[in-house]
Design an enzyme around this catalytic site. Structure first.
Site, PDB file in Angstrom:
ATOM      1  CE  LYS A 182      -4.270   1.626  -0.049  1.00 56.98           C
ATOM      2  NZ  LYS A 182      -5.126   1.252  -1.187  1.00 56.98           N
ATOM      3  CB  ALA A 378      -7.579   0.043  -7.337  1.00 59.82           C
ATOM      4  CB  SER A 379      -7.876   1.456  -2.789  1.00 60.19           C
ATOM      5  OG  SER A 379      -7.300   1.916  -1.696  1.00 60.19           O
ATOM      6  N   GLY A 380     -10.468   2.020  -2.725  1.00 68.86           N
ATOM      7  CA  GLY A 380     -11.907   2.430  -2.370  1.00 68.86           C
ATOM      8  C   GLY A 380     -12.899   2.295  -3.588  1.00 68.86           C
ATOM      9  N   GLY A 400      -8.389  -4.422  -6.776  1.00 66.72           N
ATOM     10  CA  GLY A 400      -7.916  -4.970  -5.560  1.00 66.72           C
ATOM     11  C   GLY A 400      -7.485  -3.646  -4.841  1.00 66.72           C
TER      12      GLY A 400
END
Length: 575
Positions: A182, A378-380, A400
């Site tokens: 991250k 992705a992420s949020g 992802g």
């Protein structure tokens, strides 16, 4: 008196502008729909941005913006053209359009589906780059002019790092993240890629390039290995491109149309610009689907707020308030049989993401729902998709990145350079944790770690619940790691590979709509004008939006405010 005069002049100006917009809108309403001639050739010129949702229009003479077709528009138009007896062929002219690999896959697939009608697709290339050629490879025949260059030579990924520049400005960025991959703050704290970033970027390149070689090979009747050897010799002069079998003919545009005329056995080619055909609608085609499916678009950086773009029409943001209003509108519409949530977002504000997810879950309790991922979810962007409903992505969707990052700017060095000082008085141990004048102390860092660990566990837990697996099974796939769509499918992070057609197919099964029944995709949000936006604008200034465009996807509204974010670690510019 001065203020009165300024107010009066401002009021007069706004009144005149409002009347002008109203008048021009009436003129637009009175315009006839464009005429679609018999024996027409649909000309699909792809240049500029191709968004998921319609940009805000400026309905003012002389300064009005050009209408732009969305991905959904192109999908709908080519499906209509395939059964429209007035349309005999399509000419596609990609000219470095603004789209990622997933959108390119969708348009290429749409052209391939159109070809099944038996009508020809010709492609004409100018200054073509790799993505232009990717789209054009769906055509029956590919043309380029004799003196052009086919700039196809493989892929590269470019990541930008700002640390040295920020050091010169006296700006320090403090970043914490949960998940070894991250690395959303890395461009601000590093001068080059970390080993984790390099690992993922290489994985992205391998996946995209493998798909490119497979697609090109199938289109040009070569094996992927043969195509790899060919592309290693790029870029190509037009003559060399023809010799390598990458294009079919070297012709000027009028000569290409001459060959199409002979193919269609016509005396003259009736060119129909695609925006005219789009405005004409489906009248005269015999198509009038009664079954309505909402095509609900969430596009851009996820932010907390009520607006959907500023007064000048910026469409970068995916704001929670505006999106939730759209979700509730869809939920109340009794004519909507099901919903495709179309996500194109690298993530953003963690709280806003959670608010959006809750509202989408309420929607799925009322109407059948599937998730269709575009260039990025992705992420949020992945978080808002975690409703437990089928997730569908393209092989090259960027998805992802299940992880959490905290970022905060410290501007004391910049203030010193400007001769600015601050005195700070606090009550409460962590009252200055978000001050832009000092970095967090050790106690503040410990507090942030505690909160971020909680957010991360919650993210992974919700993802595991959505995917119907145990926390321990999903957590190794999290860690903030970016996966391409094909990798996400192999790892169980999504359900299906495909685009809009696949989403409709899956939704029909959920909504018990017969497989052969035609459906109408209803866009949410619909097309809007700048006048609509002025009435509800709460977004920042044009200057901030210009700054945002320079450092995209690192939206300064996130980093200037600081806080916990579900944002993708990077958006790789694969060229």
């Amino acid at each position: 008196m001065k203020k009165f005069i300024i107010g009066l002049l401002t009021g007069i100006l706004l009144t005149v502008l409002s009347v002008a917009i109203f008048f021009f809108s009436l003129v637009r309403l009175g315009e006839r729909r464009p005429y679609v001639p018999d024996e027409a050739t649909l000309v699909l010129r792809l240049d500029g941005e191709i968004p998921e949702k319609s940009p805000i229009e400026v309905p003012i003479p002389f300064i009005g913006t050009r209408q732009v077709a969305t991905v959904r528009d192109i999908w709908s138009m080519l499906r209509t053209a395939a059964v429209d007896k007035r349309i005999r062929a399509v000419v596609v002219m990609p000219d470095n359009p603004g789209l990622g690999w997933a959108k390119a896959e969708e348009i290429r697939h749409d052209l391939t589906q159109f070809r099944k009608s038996g009508k020809p697709v010709f492609a004409f290339l100018r200054r073509p780059r790799l993505r232009d050629y990717y789209v054009a490879s769906a055509a029956d025949r590919i043309y380029m002019s004799p003196e052009d260059v086919l700039d196809v030579k493989g892929l590269r990924a470019e990541l930008m790092y700002f640390k040295r520049g920020l050091d010169k400005l006296g700006v320090d960025v403090y970043v914490q993240h949960v998940g070894k991959y991250k690395n959303a703050g890395e461009p601000f704290t590093n001068t080059t890629m970390s080993p984790e970033t390099r690992e993922v970027v290489n994985s992205v390149l391998d996946t995209v390039y493998g798909d490119v070689l497979r697609i090109f090979g199938a289109a040009r009747r070569r094996s992927p290995e043969e195509m790899r050897a060919i592309l290693d010799d790029g870029p190509f002069t037009a003559a060399k491109a023809k010799e390598k079998g990458l294009v079919d003919e070297l012709r000027y545009e009028d000569q290409m149309y001459g060959e199409l005329k002979a193919r269609l056995r016509q005396k003259e080619i009736q060119k129909l610009p695609y925006m005219d055909y789009l405005r004409a609608g489906s009248r005269g085609t015999g198509l009038d689907p009664k079954t309505r499916i909402a095509f609900l678009v969430g596009e851009g950086t996820i932010l907390h707020g009520s607006g959907g773009g500023d007064a000048l029409g910026s469409e970068e943001a995916f704001t929670s308030g505006a999106f939730i209003r759209q979700v509730r509108e869809v939920a109340k519409d009794a004519s909507i049989r099901g919903v495709i949530l179309r996500v194109d977002s690298p993530g953003g504000d963690a709280i806003a993401s959670d608010e959006i997810l809750r509202e989408v879950k309420l929607l799925r309790d009322k109407k059948p729902l599937v998730i269709s991922m575009s260039d990025a979810a992705a992420s949020g962007g992945y978080y808002v998709s975690m409703t437990g409903d089928p997730m569908i992505a393209y092989p090259n969707t960027y998805t992802g990145s299940i992880g959490i990052v905290y970022g905060k700017l410290t501007l004391r060095g910049l203030y010193d350079k400007l001769g600015i000082t601050k005195d700070i008085i606090t009550r409460g141990r962590h009252a200055a944790i978000d001050s832009d004048y000092m970095p967090p102390n050790e106690a503040a860092k410990a507090k942030l770690s505690e909160v971020m660990d909680l957010f991360y566990r919650e993210f992974v837990s919700k993802a595991a619940q959505s995917r119907r697996v145990k926390y321990e099974q999903l957590e190794p796939l999290a860690q903030g790691r970016v996966w391409m769509g094909s990798q996400a499918k192999a790892n169980g992070l999504i359900d299906e590979i495909g685009g809009i057609d696949k989403a409709i197919e899956v939704l029909k099964r959920k909504a018990k709509i017969p497989a052969g029944e035609q459906v109408r995709l209803v866009a949410y949000p619909p097309r809007r004008t700048i006048f609509d936006q002025w009435l509800r604008s709460t977004e920042p200034s044009v200057e901030l939006n210009m700054l945002r465009s320079l450092v995209r996807p690192y939206d300064p509204r996130l980093w200037l405010r600081g806080g916990i974010m579900r944002i993708a670690p990077y958006v790789v510019d694969v060229q």
